[in-house]
Every structure is written in structure tokens, then in C-alpha cells.
Design a protein around this motif. Structure first.
Motif, short mmCIF file in Angstrom:
data_model
loop_
_atom_site.label_atom_id
_atom_site.label_comp_id
_atom_site.label_asym_id
_atom_site.label_seq_id
_atom_site.Cartn_x
_atom_site.Cartn_y
_atom_site.Cartn_z
N ILE A 213 84.48 50.83 -16.44
CA ILE A 213 85.64 50.35 -15.69
C ILE A 213 86.87 51.19 -16.03
O ILE A 213 87.66 51.57 -15.17
N MET A 225 87.13 50.48 -9.50
CA MET A 225 87.65 49.71 -10.62
C MET A 225 87.64 48.22 -10.29
O MET A 225 87.23 47.40 -11.11
N TRP A 226 88.02 47.90 -9.06
CA TRP A 226 88.01 46.49 -8.64
C TRP A 226 86.60 45.92 -8.67
O TRP A 226 86.39 44.78 -9.09
N ILE A 229 85.91 45.00 -12.16
CA ILE A 229 86.59 43.77 -12.58
C ILE A 229 85.85 42.56 -12.04
O ILE A 229 85.62 41.58 -12.75
N LEU A 232 82.58 42.04 -13.90
CA LEU A 232 82.85 41.46 -15.22
C LEU A 232 83.15 39.97 -15.11
O LEU A 232 82.67 39.16 -15.91
N GLY A 233 83.93 39.62 -14.09
CA GLY A 233 84.22 38.21 -13.85
C GLY A 233 82.95 37.42 -13.57
O GLY A 233 82.73 36.35 -14.13
N ILE B 120 86.37 33.89 -16.47
CA ILE B 120 86.56 35.33 -16.25
C ILE B 120 87.32 35.87 -17.46
O ILE B 120 88.41 35.42 -17.77
N PRO B 121 86.72 36.81 -18.18
CA PRO B 121 87.39 37.30 -19.38
C PRO B 121 88.69 38.01 -19.00
O PRO B 121 88.69 38.86 -18.11
N ALA B 124 89.11 41.70 -18.50
CA ALA B 124 88.72 42.38 -17.27
C ALA B 124 89.95 42.89 -16.52
O ALA B 124 89.86 43.82 -15.73
#
Lengths: 264, 273
Positions: A213, A225-226, A229, A232-233, B120-121, B124
Motif C-alpha cells: 500500500i 492505494m485506495w 485501504i 485492509l479494511g 477497520i484498522p 489503513a
């Protein structure tokens, strides 16, 4: 919940999905004609997702990250519960250790990274796993100590008078009795573990989900990148759901007990 | 070690003399043992002193730091970022929690979204805040607020849900205004939960503040640690880590003090019941 009619079920599904749907739709339409560099249209992000997260990054970034998290977390769980039972069983030991443990828990885990980097550098798997394990162990340890401490004395004595062996007592009485608190600690540790999984890779720049990322960000690949994110969420959400599932099964007896005590 | 065995012997022969000083004395002993271990390991060559300097060296480095202006500036920056983020998260979390929690429909509608957003960490968001704010204070603030907001919100929601329906209905039949209901019924019930939320949020906020400083380079103690480590100032690195740990302990102590003070009237704190 068991006797929900079909209408009730529909209503529940609707209330669950309504707001998320509205929010995603709002993001979609609000960003549709966005020319802002940082906020690309959601459509672009969604289209970028499958091309970004192909088999190669899954194999070399995402899965290794998750594997490191799993190994570090399980080490922390075993060490925290084991040490916690040992320390919690002895009042003297507990009182000796308490201030030191409170201090170690209060150290924000990310500062472990520079300290571990001093010892071993910060490139391989080992340093990252140590970081995750060391960060996760304190909430588990302290909660286990507390759980063992507050065990019912009568239960212990009963086990003794029934001639239960040491191992059996440890397993059926001590660990069982402390397990709700161990679960509390394990839940806190999981979110710390996810944080450490990501930032351990931001620090030592090689492969991994966090590293990927940041590379997108440094290369100004904003839609990619989005997607990172968002991924990861989603991982955070999936892990917390998985945790709840395991906890639900492991502590089924505890919920039943609580309900019975409340006279429900 | 002789003191330890002496103490242990006394405990064994005279069980449970519940004096208040005993845990404190044993705790001090534990701290002394830990410090002694930190001093002995590198001195005896069990751990390489290039990686872990003896405690006395760390302490000397710390004493040196305490006289520099940079150290106090960095400490101030860390504490300011932490306090500001925590305050914003508390205000937003309480406001949102009371509003959402008081309206059943709103609560049902938002439940799934909250359950989704909460895990959600917050790390991030690091790449995003780096792009938008760079290594400035707002970057840390966003991370701190995001992480601690959920802690507060979820606790406030639990608290508002805990309101006794009979009390609520009584207030309604006495025609309490909406504001009076919140002030006299909802708030006192939710208060213990709010305070728990504060305690959780306070330590999470510190973690994220230090993380942002260490990883993004936002000015503060975390950045000082990163700089010290990468420039090979080992004793200084450890000294700063100790300082951060002490701040963490103080945050916990402060949170517990706030808890006791805010809940003076509550049965869980009052001793006279």
C-alpha cells in the motif's frame, strides 16, 4: 430471535443493509465526476481492484502478512495464557509482577519496532513476528492473570476434594474459568496485532500488504492505494468476524451460565 | 534474592495478613528486580550491550535528555496531539452515541455500519493522510480521532441502551422535556460506560499518536525515537521508549482517577454501600 416471522426477517435484512447501501451509493455518485487527485471515482477504484490484487500480490504480499500475523498472535496467545496462569495462581508472584507488567502494557507497541530493529535489523519474518507477538501478549497476559485471580475458590476446593489431578484441574477448572477473560484479552490483542502487522511492514520496506500500500502511495498510484485501504479494511472486518465466531463456540457454556444466573 | 525468599517465607507461615503495604512493597521489589535484570544482562555479557545498554547508561542518557529543550518540545507535541484527538473523539462519540442510541430506528439502521467500520484498522488510513497532510500534526490527529472515536461511540451506545425503561417512561409521564430526559435519565445511566470508553480511548489514542510520529514522522516523541534509532543512539532510543512507557502508565492512572472522580456517586465506586 428464533421466532422471527418472514416479515420480521425481511425487516431485519432491510435495516442491516439500508445504510451501508446508501453510503456506498453516496460515495459512488459523489465521486463519479471527481477530478480530485486524492479522491478518484469509486468506479475507478472498483475497476482497479481485480487488476491490482491478482494472484501474485495475494501470494507474496497478503498471505505472508496474514501468516506472520497468525504466527505472532498464536505465540502471544500461548505465552500470555501460559504465563498468566502461572502468575495468577500465586499471589506473591502476582504482586511482584504487577507494576512491571502494567508498565510493559502501557508502552505503546509500535515503539517495539525500533527496539527490535536494533537487535535483528528489520527485514526478515522473524523481527516482524516478534513485534506482533510482543505487542499482543500484554493484554492477554494481564487479562488471564485477572481471570485466574477471580476464580471461584469453591470450585478449586471442590476439584481438590474430588481428587482431580493437577493437569485436569488446570484444564477443566483454571483455564475454563479464566477463559472469558482470556477471550477479552485476545480480542484487544487482535486489533493490536492487525495494527502491528501493517506498520511492521511500513518500517522495513520489503513485501507485504502494508508495504504494497505504501508503495502505491509513494508511486502516486492513487486508485491502487485506495484498493489497498479497502482490502485492509475488509481483512480487519473478516478477522473480527472470525474471532467472534470462535469466541461464540468456545464460550457457549459461559453464555448459557450467565443466562441461567439471570433467571432467563 | 535473600529479601525475596525472606518475604516468601513470611507469607507462607502467616497467610493473608491483608495489610495495604504488602502489595506495594512486593511491587517495588518486582520493579527493582526488573531494573537489576536490565543492568545485569548487558554487564554480564548475556546480551550484547550494543543492543541493550545497561540500565544505568539508559538512565544517564535520560537525565541528559531531560535538560534539552527538544525533549520537552517533543513531549509537549505528543501530549497535545493525544489530548486534542481524545477530546474530539470524546465529544463526537458522546454526541453521536446519545443521538443514535436514543432513537431505536436510528440504532437499528446504523448497527451494521458501525460493526463494519469499527474493526477497520486506523493504520489503513496512513497512506491517505500522508498524501493529504504530509508529516504534519493533522495526519496524527485523523488517525487518533478515527481510532478512539469508535471506542467511545460503542460504549455510549451500550450505556444508552442500559437505561431502565420504567425510569424512562416515568420521566415521560411526568412530561420531562427531551433535554431533561437526557440530562437526568440517560446521562447518569450512560456515565459509567462513557468513562469506560474514555479509559479505552485514552490508551488507544496514545498508541496511534506515537505510531503516527514514528511511521509518518509527525513531530513528537515517536519521531525522536525513530531518529535516535536510525542514527545509532541506542541508549537514547531506550531512554525515550522508557519515557513513552511512563507516559502510558500516567495516562492509565489519569484515566482511572477520572473514572473514580466522575463516578463518586456510583455504587461501583462508593465504599459506603
Amino acid at each position: 430471535m428464533a421466532h422471527l416471522g418472514a416479515g420480521g426477517l425481511v425487516k431485519r435484512v432491510l435495516t442491516t443493509l439500508a445504510l451501508p447501501a446508501v453510503l456506498v451509493a453516496a460515495w459512488w455518485f459523489a465521486s463519479a465526476h471527481s477530478t480530485s487527485f486524492f479522491w478518484p471515482p469509486l468506479r475507478t477504484i472498483v475497476e482497479a481492484f481485480p487488476e491490482t490484487w491478482t494472484a501474485d500480490p495475494w501470494l507474496h504480499d497478503v498471505l505472508p502478512s496474514l501468516a506472520r500475523l497468525a504466527i505472532g498472535y498464536l505465540i502471544a496467545l500461548a505465552a500470555g495464557a501460559g504465563l498468566g496462569v502461572a502468575i495468577g495462581s500465586s499471589r506473591t508472584l502476582r504482586e511482584i509482577c504487577e507494576p512491571v507488567l502494567e508498565f510493559l502494557r502501557a508502552v505503546p507497541p509500535p515503539v517495539l519496532i525500533p527496539v527490535i530493529a536494533l537487535f535483528a535489523g528489520y527485514t526478515g519474518w522473524t523481527s516482524k513476528i516478534i513485534t506482533i507477538a510482543l505487542g499482543c501478549v500484554w493484554p492477554i497476559l494481564l487479562n488471564t492473570i485477572e481471570g485466574v485471580r477471580s476464580l471461584d475458590e469453591v470450585l478449586r476446593d471442590t476439584a481438590r476434594s474430588y481428587g482431580l489431578g493437577r493437569v485436569a484441574t488446570l484444564w477443566h477448572v483454571v483455564l475454563r474459568g479464566a477463559s472469558p477473560r482470556i477471550a477479552t484479552g485476545a480480542r484487544q490483542a487482535l486489533s493490536i496485532g492487525v495494527i502491528l502487522m501493517v506498520i511492521s511492514e511500513l518500517f522495513g520496506a520489503n513485501r507485504g500488504l502494508g508495504a504494497a500500500i505504501v508503495q502505491f502511495q509513494r508511486g502516486f498510484a492513487i486508485p491502487q492505494m485506495w484498493t489497498g485501504i479497502i482490502l485492509l479494511g475488509l481483512i480487519g472486518v473478516a478477522l473480527s468476524a472470525l474471532f467472534r465466531l470462535v469466541e461464540h463456540r468456545a464460550l457457549a457454556w459461559y453464555r448459557g451460565l450467565r443466562q441461567a444466573e439471570r433467571g432467563a | 534474592m535473600t529479601t525475596l525468599s525472606a518475604l516468601a517465607g513470611r507469607v507462607a507461615t502467616r497467610p493473608a495478613p491483608l495489610t495495604k503495604s504488602r502489595p506495594a512493597a512486593l511491587g517495588m521489589l518486582g520493579v527493582a528486580l526488573a531494573v537489576g535484570l536490565l543492568e545485569a544482562l548487558p554487564r554480564l555479557g548475556i546480551v550484547d550491550s550494543r543492543f541493550l545498554p545497561p540500565f544505568s547508561t539508559m538512565a544517564r542518557s535520560l537525565a541528559g535528555q531531560l535538560t534539552t529543550a527538544e525533549f520537552w518540545t517533543a513531549t509537549g507535541q505528543t501530549l497535545r496531539g493525544w489530548a486534542l484527538g481524545l477530546a474530539i473523539a470524546m465529544a463526537a462519540g458522546i454526541a453521536a452515541g446519545v443521538v443514535v442510541g436514543s432513537v431505536p430506528l436510528l440504532r437499528a439502521l446504523t448497527a451494521s455500519t458501525i460493526e463494519f467500520l469499527r474493526p477497520i484498522p486506523s493504520v489503513a488510513l496512513i497512506p491517505l493522510v500522508v498524501l493529504i497532510y504530509g508529516s504534519e500534526m493533522p495526519s496524527a490527529l485523523v488517525l487518533v480521532v478515527y481510532a478512539s472515536f469508535w471506542q467511545v461511540l460503542v460504549q455510549v451506545l451500550y450505556g444508552v441502551a442500559d437505561v431502565d425503561p420504567v425510569v424512562r417512561d416515568t420521566a415521560r409521564s411526568y412530561r420531562f422535556s427531551r433535554r431533561a430526559v437526557v440530562r437526568t435519565v440517560v446521562w447518569p445511566t450512560a456515565m459509567p460506560y462513557v468513562v469506560t470508553g474514555f479509559r479505552l480511548a485514552a490508551s488507544v489514542a496514545l498508541i496511534l499518536e506515537i505510531t503516527a510520529e514514528l511511521i509518518i514522522g509527525v513531530p513528537g516523541l515517536g519521531r525522536s525515537i525513530g531518529v535516535a534509532q536510525s542514527s545509532g543512539a541506542v541508549a537514547e532510543t531506550y531512554a525515550l521508549v522508557l519515557v513513552v512507557g511512563v507516559i502510558g502508565v500516567l495516562v492509565n492512572v489519569l484515566a482511572r482517577a477520572v473514572e473514580r472522580r466522575a463516578l463518586r456517586w456510583h455504587t461501583s465506586v462508593r465504599g459506603d454501600l
